[in-house]
Design a protein around this motif. Structure first.
Motif, PDB file in Angstrom:
ATOM      1  N   THR A 289      47.130  40.651  46.798  1.00 46.62           N
ATOM      2  CA  THR A 289      47.689  40.197  45.533  1.00 46.62           C
ATOM      3  C   THR A 289      46.572  39.903  44.534  1.00 46.62           C
ATOM      4  O   THR A 289      46.650  40.302  43.366  1.00 46.62           O
ATOM      5  CB  THR A 289      48.563  38.946  45.737  1.00 46.62           C
ATOM      6  OG1 THR A 289      49.602  39.266  46.659  1.00 46.62           O
ATOM      7  CG2 THR A 289      49.159  38.467  44.431  1.00 46.62           C
ATOM      8  N   ASP A 290      45.525  39.225  44.979  1.00 46.30           N
ATOM      9  CA  ASP A 290      44.411  38.917  44.094  1.00 46.30           C
ATOM     10  C   ASP A 290      43.767  40.196  43.576  1.00 46.30           C
ATOM     11  O   ASP A 290      43.491  40.324  42.383  1.00 46.30           O
ATOM     12  CB  ASP A 290      43.375  38.063  44.827  1.00 46.30           C
ATOM     13  CG  ASP A 290      42.225  37.667  43.931  1.00 46.30           C
ATOM     14  OD1 ASP A 290      42.457  36.918  42.968  1.00 46.30           O
ATOM     15  OD2 ASP A 290      41.088  38.120  44.201  1.00 46.30           O
ATOM     16  N   LEU A 291      43.550  41.171  44.464  1.00 45.68           N
ATOM     17  CA  LEU A 291      42.919  42.419  44.041  1.00 45.68           C
ATOM     18  C   LEU A 291      43.816  43.215  43.092  1.00 45.68           C
ATOM     19  O   LEU A 291      43.326  43.818  42.131  1.00 45.68           O
ATOM     20  CB  LEU A 291      42.548  43.254  45.268  1.00 45.68           C
ATOM     21  CG  LEU A 291      41.438  42.661  46.131  1.00 45.68           C
ATOM     22  CD1 LEU A 291      41.263  43.489  47.398  1.00 45.68           C
ATOM     23  CD2 LEU A 291      40.138  42.563  45.374  1.00 45.68           C
ATOM     24  N   MET A 292      45.119  43.217  43.340  1.00 45.43           N
ATOM     25  CA  MET A 292      46.036  43.938  42.444  1.00 45.43           C
ATOM     26  C   MET A 292      46.086  43.305  41.065  1.00 45.43           C
ATOM     27  O   MET A 292      46.089  44.005  40.050  1.00 45.43           O
ATOM     28  CB  MET A 292      47.442  43.998  43.048  1.00 45.43           C
ATOM     29  CG  MET A 292      47.558  44.976  44.197  1.00 45.43           C
ATOM     30  SD  MET A 292      49.247  45.236  44.739  1.00 45.43           S
ATOM     31  CE  MET A 292      49.703  43.623  45.333  1.00 45.43           C
ATOM     32  N   VAL A 293      46.104  41.985  41.012  1.00 46.90           N
ATOM     33  CA  VAL A 293      46.131  41.300  39.715  1.00 46.90           C
ATOM     34  C   VAL A 293      44.840  41.562  38.961  1.00 46.90           C
ATOM     35  O   VAL A 293      44.860  41.821  37.750  1.00 46.90           O
ATOM     36  CB  VAL A 293      46.386  39.787  39.899  1.00 46.90           C
ATOM     37  CG1 VAL A 293      46.129  39.019  38.625  1.00 46.90           C
ATOM     38  CG2 VAL A 293      47.794  39.557  40.389  1.00 46.90           C
ATOM     39  N   ARG A 294      43.716  41.539  39.647  1.00 46.19           N
ATOM     40  CA  ARG A 294      42.443  41.828  38.988  1.00 46.19           C
ATOM     41  C   ARG A 294      42.428  43.254  38.444  1.00 46.19           C
ATOM     42  O   ARG A 294      41.929  43.508  37.342  1.00 46.19           O
ATOM     43  CB  ARG A 294      41.279  41.621  39.942  1.00 46.19           C
ATOM     44  CG  ARG A 294      41.013  40.169  40.204  1.00 46.19           C
ATOM     45  CD  ARG A 294      39.844  39.985  41.179  1.00 46.19           C
ATOM     46  NE  ARG A 294      39.700  38.593  41.462  1.00 46.19           N
ATOM     47  CZ  ARG A 294      39.080  37.738  40.646  1.00 46.19           C
ATOM     48  NH1 ARG A 294      38.546  38.152  39.523  1.00 46.19           N
ATOM     49  NH2 ARG A 294      39.012  36.460  40.953  1.00 46.19           N
ATOM     50  N   GLY A 295      42.958  44.197  39.213  1.00 47.47           N
ATOM     51  CA  GLY A 295      43.028  45.581  38.746  1.00 47.47           C
ATOM     52  C   GLY A 295      43.919  45.726  37.532  1.00 47.47           C
ATOM     53  O   GLY A 295      43.604  46.469  36.592  1.00 47.47           O
ATOM     54  N   LEU A 296      45.039  45.015  37.535  1.00 49.11           N
ATOM     55  CA  LEU A 296      45.955  45.066  36.400  1.00 49.11           C
ATOM     56  C   LEU A 296      45.289  44.508  35.142  1.00 49.11           C
ATOM     57  O   LEU A 296      45.378  45.101  34.057  1.00 49.11           O
ATOM     58  CB  LEU A 296      47.220  44.279  36.717  1.00 49.11           C
ATOM     59  CG  LEU A 296      48.278  44.216  35.628  1.00 49.11           C
ATOM     60  CD1 LEU A 296      48.799  45.612  35.316  1.00 49.11           C
ATOM     61  CD2 LEU A 296      49.412  43.312  36.053  1.00 49.11           C
ATOM     62  N   TYR A 297      44.607  43.366  35.279  1.00 46.63           N
ATOM     63  CA  TYR A 297      43.911  42.795  34.131  1.00 46.63           C
ATOM     64  C   TYR A 297      42.820  43.737  33.622  1.00 46.63           C
ATOM     65  O   TYR A 297      42.598  43.858  32.419  1.00 46.63           O
ATOM     66  CB  TYR A 297      43.302  41.433  34.469  1.00 46.63           C
ATOM     67  CG  TYR A 297      44.290  40.294  34.419  1.00 46.63           C
ATOM     68  CD1 TYR A 297      45.153  40.150  33.349  1.00 46.63           C
ATOM     69  CD2 TYR A 297      44.353  39.356  35.439  1.00 46.63           C
ATOM     70  CE1 TYR A 297      46.057  39.102  33.293  1.00 46.63           C
ATOM     71  CE2 TYR A 297      45.253  38.310  35.402  1.00 46.63           C
ATOM     72  CZ  TYR A 297      46.098  38.190  34.321  1.00 46.63           C
ATOM     73  OH  TYR A 297      47.003  37.157  34.272  1.00 46.63           O
TER      74      TYR A 297
ATOM     75  N   ALA B  68      42.636  49.154  28.091  1.00 51.86           N
ATOM     76  CA  ALA B  68      43.566  49.688  27.091  1.00 51.86           C
ATOM     77  C   ALA B  68      43.368  48.994  25.743  1.00 51.86           C
ATOM     78  O   ALA B  68      43.412  49.648  24.691  1.00 51.86           O
ATOM     79  CB  ALA B  68      45.001  49.521  27.570  1.00 51.86           C
ATOM     80  N   LYS B  69      43.145  47.693  25.760  1.00 50.28           N
ATOM     81  CA  LYS B  69      42.909  46.961  24.505  1.00 50.28           C
ATOM     82  C   LYS B  69      41.628  47.443  23.835  1.00 50.28           C
ATOM     83  O   LYS B  69      41.570  47.598  22.614  1.00 50.28           O
ATOM     84  CB  LYS B  69      42.830  45.461  24.771  1.00 50.28           C
ATOM     85  CG  LYS B  69      44.172  44.819  24.972  1.00 50.28           C
ATOM     86  CD  LYS B  69      44.019  43.325  25.153  1.00 50.28           C
ATOM     87  CE  LYS B  69      45.366  42.666  25.372  1.00 50.28           C
ATOM     88  NZ  LYS B  69      45.236  41.221  25.600  1.00 50.28           N
ATOM     89  N   ARG B  70      40.584  47.664  24.637  1.00 53.88           N
ATOM     90  CA  ARG B  70      39.323  48.150  24.074  1.00 53.88           C
ATOM     91  C   ARG B  70      39.484  49.535  23.462  1.00 53.88           C
ATOM     92  O   ARG B  70      38.961  49.813  22.392  1.00 53.88           O
ATOM     93  CB  ARG B  70      38.229  48.168  25.143  1.00 53.88           C
ATOM     94  CG  ARG B  70      37.480  46.855  25.214  1.00 53.88           C
ATOM     95  CD  ARG B  70      36.266  46.961  26.113  1.00 53.88           C
ATOM     96  NE  ARG B  70      36.579  46.146  27.291  1.00 53.88           N
ATOM     97  CZ  ARG B  70      36.685  46.591  28.528  1.00 53.88           C
ATOM     98  NH1 ARG B  70      36.473  47.847  28.807  1.00 53.88           N
ATOM     99  NH2 ARG B  70      36.978  45.771  29.508  1.00 53.88           N
ATOM    100  N   ARG B  71      40.214  50.417  24.139  1.00 50.11           N
ATOM    101  CA  ARG B  71      40.453  51.760  23.597  1.00 50.11           C
ATOM    102  C   ARG B  71      41.249  51.685  22.294  1.00 50.11           C
ATOM    103  O   ARG B  71      40.979  52.415  21.346  1.00 50.11           O
ATOM    104  CB  ARG B  71      41.218  52.621  24.608  1.00 50.11           C
ATOM    105  CG  ARG B  71      40.367  53.289  25.643  1.00 50.11           C
ATOM    106  CD  ARG B  71      41.108  54.386  26.371  1.00 50.11           C
ATOM    107  NE  ARG B  71      42.395  53.937  26.912  1.00 50.11           N
ATOM    108  CZ  ARG B  71      42.585  53.491  28.137  1.00 50.11           C
ATOM    109  NH1 ARG B  71      41.576  53.410  28.980  1.00 50.11           N
ATOM    110  NH2 ARG B  71      43.800  53.122  28.538  1.00 50.11           N
TER     111      ARG B  71
END
Length: 76
Positions: free
Chosen positions: A53-61, A67-70
């Protein structure tokens, strides 16, 4: 974001592995009213859940930030 949940998950997985080793060597069959195998599986399951769960949330963030930077680079 804190990495504490992932570290707790690793601790649970290590505890499950240690319990499995003790069960094999010492022949421990129960922990209180529960079978030792059930306790080891439960600890391992909770540990894996916390880590993934921690790794998935980090990947999502990370994806959201990319996407925001692009979007910001393309908008200028």
């Amino acid at each position: 974001m804190s990495r504490i949940p992932r570290l707790i998950g690793y601790g649970f997985m290590a505890a499950a592995a240690l319990l499995a080793a003790v069960m094999k060597k010492e022949g421990v069959e129960t922990i209180g009213p529960l079978p030792a195998v059930a306790v080891a599986l439960f600890l391992g399951m909770i540990g894996v859940m916390l880590v993934f769960t921690d790794l998935m949330v980090r990947g999502l963030y990370a994806q959201v930030d990319a996407a925001k930077r692009r979007e910001e680079e393309g908008g200028d």
